[in-house]
Design a protein around this motif. Structure first.
Motif, mmCIF file in Angstrom:
data_model
loop_
_atom_site.group_PDB
_atom_site.id
_atom_site.type_symbol
_atom_site.label_atom_id
_atom_site.label_comp_id
_atom_site.label_asym_id
_atom_site.label_seq_id
_atom_site.Cartn_x
_atom_site.Cartn_y
_atom_site.Cartn_z
ATOM 1 N N GLU A 171 0.815 -1.213 0.000
ATOM 2 C CA GLU A 171 0.000 0.000 0.000
ATOM 3 C C GLU A 171 0.848 1.263 0.000
ATOM 4 O OE1 GLU A 171 -3.315 -0.045 2.591
ATOM 5 O OE2 GLU A 171 -3.938 1.985 2.029
ATOM 6 N N SER A 172 0.353 2.231 -0.761
ATOM 7 C CA SER A 172 1.007 3.535 -0.837
ATOM 8 C C SER A 172 0.011 4.570 -0.325
ATOM 9 C CB SER A 172 1.365 3.801 -2.314
ATOM 10 O OG SER A 172 2.000 5.040 -2.458
ATOM 11 N N GLY A 173 0.325 5.185 0.810
ATOM 12 C CA GLY A 173 -0.538 6.274 1.290
ATOM 13 C C GLY A 173 -1.614 5.848 2.270
ATOM 14 N N GLY B 29 -1.806 1.518 -4.414
ATOM 15 C CA GLY B 29 -0.628 0.694 -4.192
ATOM 16 C C GLY B 29 -0.313 -0.202 -5.379
ATOM 17 N N TYR B 30 0.582 -1.144 -5.114
ATOM 18 C CA TYR B 30 1.028 -2.080 -6.144
ATOM 19 C C TYR B 30 0.651 -3.494 -5.732
ATOM 20 C CZ TYR B 30 3.915 2.069 -6.492
ATOM 21 O OH TYR B 30 4.316 3.363 -6.546
ATOM 22 N N LYS C 2 -2.200 10.841 -4.767
ATOM 23 C CA LYS C 2 -2.029 9.383 -4.779
ATOM 24 C C LYS C 2 -2.264 8.823 -6.183
ATOM 25 C CE LYS C 2 -3.535 7.039 -1.110
ATOM 26 N NZ LYS C 2 -4.438 6.576 -0.001
ATOM 27 N N HIS D 241 0.648 9.635 -8.435
ATOM 28 C CA HIS D 241 1.837 8.806 -8.223
ATOM 29 C C HIS D 241 1.668 7.430 -8.864
ATOM 30 C CE1 HIS D 241 5.589 7.588 -6.506
ATOM 31 N NE2 HIS D 241 5.042 6.646 -5.769
ATOM 32 N N MET D 242 0.497 6.842 -8.690
ATOM 33 C CA MET D 242 0.242 5.526 -9.304
ATOM 34 C C MET D 242 0.355 5.621 -10.830
ATOM 35 S SD MET D 242 -0.193 3.290 -7.007
ATOM 36 C CE MET D 242 0.891 4.184 -5.910
#
Lengths: 73, 509
Positions: free
Chosen positions: B52-54, B76-77, B106, B109-110
């Protein structure tokens, strides 16, 4: 239960009616066959459902957008 | 232990963020049978692959921070069938997953990582639109447009959208920029919500009429597929991506070939009618040619006289563009033109060879079509086909009349043209042709009429075309799969990718 009006998307003549009121049909099943552009062209069911009423008789001329039958889905 | 307090605090914060919009809202979704934003990621991604991102991002306004975990958009990835993807999953339980300054960062960025590192980008849509009051006034305007590439669609990597609830604002925009859109029945896609729309036009609006699955799969073509559940939608996303490369710089993944079931080749001859006035469903023939269970149809309910679908032949991804006589006798209407072009854009952008399966009596002519730009759209299609640099192979099965002969890959518009002995090439149906050319009706002179029809037919056979070297091979229909397999070996060489000239084309037509 929602009702869907199935309309002809081409002009032609009703050649064969393949279903009767009450018939259960699946998406893409042939409901009625029209004769148009020198071909036998089916009117197919837009989704799964039950035939409620049929608005045409064999031999009728139909125009584009004309009601073919009513489907309950 | 050292750092106990810090680590406890970390765990607590994490737990709060993972609780999303709270148990009450989550329970309501469960009762409705819909997954929440995190459960959707669990279903979509390979187990344990999500990074997860953020998670600790929050809304920018101090008074909203306590109720905006992850700022309503989980990013996220993860991996899909072992391949990396970037993903944004809208959490409707957090202030309707409304668009805001922070969750916009967010998404950005993705998007940037996906484009730069060559990952597909997946949007799981369910959002209410712009967040209020953040977007009000000049300060709200000043928040917008800070990313000039926000809505740039240059197709460096595949984008996929699943519409899984009310979709307004960002969920709608990204769906319209995506290469594949699947919708759960009951979800909506529209510019603005029913409430906003009703107020604006001063009349009540039903969500299904404004942006339901019937509208978008049947009339607008903005949605490729409608399914019954969240799970089916996420499965469709995985399946779609399986046909595509992770980015345009590589060829689509090749899988083990799965020949169609025994007797499939022979069945082609049963499906193809032996009289010219009968129709059939071309998908039945396609399934006899492509790998078993590999036909993944796109926009099946839209512009039905053309079938577009991803499939595999000998384990290679191909794009099937076929005429379907079952609908409108195969006559190509305006919706079918739009569908064909959008499919060519997909195939060209991601190195997918195109296989045309041709049986068409021409474009559907009439006043309605002219009003809806038929001539412009026919040329749009020709421009598109001229720009496709992935391999193009056409198979003329039966009729190929008129200008549409070129749109369906005739002449130099394909790299290879195959014909079946049943092919019928001409400008119009021979019966109509005699009527037009000689102003003769059959009832006036049946004998002369029939002989003129026979003459016109004679000149329209596959062999006549082969003599002029306008078809490269006349094949037994049963040999179609083998012929395509062999020609793909010639044209779809390993590691070779196209030039993606259509990658910057519009996303709606």
């Amino acid at each position: 239960m929602a009702e869907i009006e199935v309309k002809s998307d081409i002009a032609g003549t009703v050649w064969k009616i393949m279903v009767a009121p009450g018939a259960e049909v699946a998406e893409d099943d042939t409901l009625v066959i029209l004769e148009s552009m020198k071909m036998e062209i089916p009117v197919s069911s837009p989704e799964d459902g039950t035939v409620k009423s049929i608005a045409l008789a064999e031999g009728d001329a139909v125009v584009e957008g004309q009601l073919v039958l009513v489907l309950e889905v | 232990m050292a750092f106990d307090d810090l680590l406890d605090d970390h765990a607590r914060r994490k737990q709060t963020a993972l609780a999303m919009g709270g148990e009450e809202k989550l329970a309501k979704r469960r009762d409705q049978g819909n997954l929440n934003a995190r459960e959707r990621l669990d279903v979509l991604l390979d187990r344990g692959s999500f990074f997860e991102s953020g998670l600790f991002a929050k809304g920018i306004r101090p008074e909203a921070r306590h109720k905006t975990p992850a700022d309503g958009k989980i990013a996220g990835y993860g991996r899909v069938d072992g391949r990396e993807v970037a993903v944004v999953s809208n959490d409707f339980t957090v202030v309707g997953a409304t668009s805001s300054a922070i969750n916009g960062k967010k998404i950005r960025h993705m998007r940037e990582v996906a484009s730069e590192r060559g990952l597909p980008l997946i949007f799981l849509g369910e959002s209410a639109g712009a967040r209020m009051p953040d977007r009000m006034g000049a300060a709200g305007r000043a928040m917008l447009g800070q990313d000039a590439a926000e809505y740039l669609r240059d197709r460096k990597t595949p984008w996929v959208s699943a519409l899984l609830g009310d979709c307004y604002g960002s969920s709608t925009w990204y769906a319209c920029l995506s290469d594949f859109v699947v919708m759960r029945k009951g979800a909506t896609l529209a510019v603005a919500s029913t409430r906003v729309t009703s107020v604006a036009i001063n009349q009540s609006v039903e969500a299904e009429d404004l942006g339901g699955w019937r509208l978008h799969t049947g009339s607008t073509g903005l949605v490729d597929m409608a399914v019954d559940t969240d799970e089916e939608a996420l499965e469709a996303v995985r399946t779609f991506l399986g046909y595509l490369p992770s980015h345009r710089g590589e060829a689509p993944p090749r899988v083990e070939a799965r020949p169609p079931e025994d007797g499939a080749a022979d069945r082609i001859l049963d499906i193809l009618p032996d009289v010219r006035n009968a129709v059939y469903d071309v998908r039945d023939i396609v399934r006899c040619v492509v790998d078993a269970d590999s036909l993944f149809e796109l926009k099946a309910r839209f512009g039905k006289s053309v079938v577009t679908g991803l499939a595999r032949i000998d384990g290679r991804s191909v794009g099937i563009l076929a005429n379907n006589p079952k609908f409108k006798g195969g006559a190509i209407d305006v919706d079918a033109m739009r569908k064909a072009v959008s499919f060519l854009v997909l195939c060209d952008s991601y190195n997918i060879p195109v296989v045309f399966m041709v049986d068409q009596p021409g474009f559907l002519i009439g006043i309605d079509g002219e009003k809806r730009w038929a001539p412009g759209r026919i040329m749009n299609w020709m421009n598109a086909i001229s720009l496709v640099t992935t391999p193009k192979i056409s198979v003329i099965m039966r009729k190929s009349y008129g200008q549409a002969y070129l749109n369906m890959g005739g002449g130099r518009n394909s790299d290879e043209v195959l014909s079946w002995p049943t092919a019928d090439l001409g400008f119009v149906d021979p019966v109509l042709g005699v009527h037009m050319l000689h102003k003769l009706k059959r009832e006036d002179d049946p004998e002369r009429f029939d002989s003129l029809v026979a003459e016109l037919k004679q000149d329209s056979t596959a062999y006549s075309l082969a003599e002029l070297y306008e078809t490269h091979a006349v094949i037994d229909p049963r040999e179609t799969r083998d012929a395509l397999t062999r020609l793909l070996e010639v044209h779809a060489r390993e590691g070779v990718v196209g030039e993606h000239k259509l990658a910057n084309w519009p996303t709606s037509y």
